[in-house]
Motif scaffolding. Structure first.
Motif, PDB file in Angstrom:
ATOM      1  N   ARG A  21      71.241  51.243  82.510  1.00 40.32           N
ATOM      2  CA  ARG A  21      72.153  52.549  82.385  1.00 40.32           C
ATOM      3  C   ARG A  21      71.967  53.596  83.470  1.00 40.32           C
ATOM      4  N   GLN A  22      72.830  54.114  84.005  1.00 42.22           N
ATOM      5  CA  GLN A  22      72.960  54.881  85.224  1.00 42.22           C
ATOM      6  C   GLN A  22      72.016  56.244  84.948  1.00 42.22           C
ATOM      7  N   ALA A  23      71.396  56.902  85.671  1.00 40.77           N
ATOM      8  CA  ALA A  23      70.673  57.762  85.528  1.00 40.77           C
ATOM      9  C   ALA A  23      70.527  58.688  86.807  1.00 40.77           C
ATOM     10  N   VAL A  24      70.091  59.999  86.745  1.00 36.62           N
ATOM     11  CA  VAL A  24      69.673  60.804  87.858  1.00 36.62           C
ATOM     12  C   VAL A  24      68.229  60.147  88.465  1.00 36.62           C
ATOM     13  N   PRO A  25      68.154  60.000  89.565  1.00 38.04           N
ATOM     14  CA  PRO A  25      66.828  59.584  90.155  1.00 38.04           C
ATOM     15  C   PRO A  25      65.817  60.592  90.198  1.00 38.04           C
ATOM     16  N   SER A  26      64.558  60.237  89.849  1.00 35.06           N
ATOM     17  CA  SER A  26      63.282  61.110  89.842  1.00 35.06           C
ATOM     18  C   SER A  26      63.166  61.855  91.222  1.00 35.06           C
ATOM     19  N   CYS A  27      63.562  61.158  92.296  1.00 35.64           N
ATOM     20  CA  CYS A  27      63.579  61.945  93.491  1.00 35.64           C
ATOM     21  C   CYS A  27      64.647  62.969  93.611  1.00 35.64           C
ATOM     22  N   GLY A  28      65.729  62.900  92.734  1.00 32.41           N
ATOM     23  CA  GLY A  28      66.589  63.843  92.864  1.00 32.41           C
ATOM     24  C   GLY A  28      67.681  63.467  93.887  1.00 32.41           C
ATOM     25  N   LEU A  29      67.631  62.386  94.621  1.00 37.68           N
ATOM     26  CA  LEU A  29      68.616  61.995  95.556  1.00 37.68           C
ATOM     27  C   LEU A  29      69.509  60.723  94.984  1.00 37.68           C
ATOM     28  N   GLY A  30      70.892  60.853  95.154  1.00 38.92           N
ATOM     29  CA  GLY A  30      71.618  59.734  95.145  1.00 38.92           C
ATOM     30  C   GLY A  30      72.054  59.433  93.732  1.00 38.92           C
ATOM     31  N   GLN A  31      71.934  58.145  93.186  1.00 37.04           N
ATOM     32  CA  GLN A  31      71.977  57.644  91.957  1.00 37.04           C
ATOM     33  C   GLN A  31      70.945  56.877  91.520  1.00 37.04           C
ATOM     34  N   ALA A  32      70.929  56.402  90.305  1.00 34.29           N
ATOM     35  CA  ALA A  32      69.508  55.305  89.859  1.00 34.29           C
ATOM     36  C   ALA A  32      70.224  54.566  88.686  1.00 34.29           C
ATOM     37  N   VAL A  33      69.459  53.321  88.495  1.00 37.64           N
ATOM     38  CA  VAL A  33      69.804  52.688  87.271  1.00 37.64           C
ATOM     39  C   VAL A  33      68.330  52.681  86.724  1.00 37.64           C
ATOM     40  N   ARG A  34      68.157  52.750  85.350  1.00 33.81           N
ATOM     41  CA  ARG A  34      67.047  52.286  84.834  1.00 33.81           C
ATOM     42  C   ARG A  34      67.198  51.530  83.463  1.00 33.81           C
ATOM     43  N   SER A  35      66.164  50.972  83.259  1.00 34.72           N
ATOM     44  CA  SER A  35      65.908  50.379  81.873  1.00 34.72           C
ATOM     45  C   SER A  35      64.998  51.044  80.790  1.00 34.72           C
ATOM     46  N   VAL A  36      64.625  50.232  79.844  1.00 30.09           N
ATOM     47  CA  VAL A  36      63.673  50.891  78.897  1.00 30.09           C
ATOM     48  C   VAL A  36      62.459  51.145  79.503  1.00 30.09           C
ATOM     49  N   GLN A  37      62.239  50.365  80.462  1.00 27.69           N
ATOM     50  CA  GLN A  37      60.803  50.523  81.169  1.00 27.69           C
ATOM     51  C   GLN A  37      60.814  51.632  82.193  1.00 27.69           C
ATOM     52  N   GLY A  38      62.029  52.136  82.458  1.00 27.64           N
ATOM     53  CA  GLY A  38      61.958  53.154  83.423  1.00 27.64           C
ATOM     54  C   GLY A  38      62.770  52.934  84.682  1.00 27.64           C
ATOM     55  N   GLU A  39      63.090  53.754  85.590  1.00 28.79           N
ATOM     56  CA  GLU A  39      63.755  53.665  86.653  1.00 28.79           C
ATOM     57  C   GLU A  39      63.704  52.332  87.689  1.00 28.79           C
ATOM     58  N   ILE A  40      64.642  51.473  87.592  1.00 33.92           N
ATOM     59  CA  ILE A  40      64.557  50.172  88.360  1.00 33.92           C
ATOM     60  C   ILE A  40      65.164  50.279  89.893  1.00 33.92           C
ATOM     61  N   ALA A  41      66.178  51.050  90.262  1.00 32.47           N
ATOM     62  CA  ALA A  41      66.823  51.246  91.534  1.00 32.47           C
ATOM     63  C   ALA A  41      67.309  52.643  91.804  1.00 32.47           C
ATOM     64  N   HIS A  42      66.914  52.988  92.927  1.00 35.69           N
ATOM     65  CA  HIS A  42      67.572  54.441  93.653  1.00 35.69           C
ATOM     66  C   HIS A  42      68.496  53.927  94.656  1.00 35.69           C
TER      67      HIS A  42
END
Length: 131
Positions: free
Chosen positions: A18-39
C-alpha cells in the motif's frame, strides 16, 4: 508519466503493498505488513529495502547493473530509473524484497536504518518536488 510514477502506480496495485508516506518524509513510499519497502525520492531515484542477506546473495548481480547502487552497511539499495527495463528490474527486486525476510532473514536485533537518500548516498540529491 515518469518512470517512477509508472512503477509506483504498478506497485500500488499489488495486494501485499500500500502507498504510504516515507519515514524520511520525502517523496512517496510503498509498504507491506513487514514495513516500508520502497521510497520514491525523485522522478528517477528509488530506494528499496532488502535484508542484508538478500543483498549479499544478489550483490554480484546487483553491482553489475549500472542502474543500482549498493551502499555498504545499508539495508537499502538505490535504483536509477532511466529506461522501462529499469522499472521491470525494480518490480522484480520488490518481489525479492517481499520474500527475503522468509528466505534470507536478517538477525532479529538488526534495526532498520534510514534509506540511502537520508545518508546522501543515492545517485543524486533528491528532487523534493517530484512525484
Amino acid at each position: 508519466m515518469t518512470l517512477a510514477s509508472r512503477a509506483l502506480a504498478q506497485l500500488a496495485t499489488w495486494p501485499d503493498l500500500r502507498q504510504a508516506v516515507p519515514s524520511c518524509g520525502l517523496g512517496q513510499a510503498v509498504r507491506s505488513v513487514q514495513g516500508e519497502i520502497a521510497h520514491f525520492h525523485s522522478d528517477r531515484d528509488v530506494d528499496l529495502r532488502m535484508t542484508d542477506r538478500a543483498i549479499r546473495r544478489f550483490a554480484k548481480d546487483l553491482k553489475g547493473s549500472g542502474a543500482i547502487r549498493i551502499v555498504p552497511g545499508s539495508q537499502w539499495v538505490t535504483l536509477r530509473l532511466d529506461a522501462a527495463s529499469d522499472v521491470d528490474l525494480l518490480l522484480t527486486l520488490v518481489s525479492v524484497a517481499l520474500q527475503a525476510p522468509q528466505a534470507w532473514p536478517d538477525p532479529a536485533d538488526r534495526a532498520v536504518l534510514g534509506c540511502n537518500d537520508q545518508r546522501g548516498a543515492g545517485f543524486v540529491k533528491a528532487d523534493h518536488g517530484a512525484i
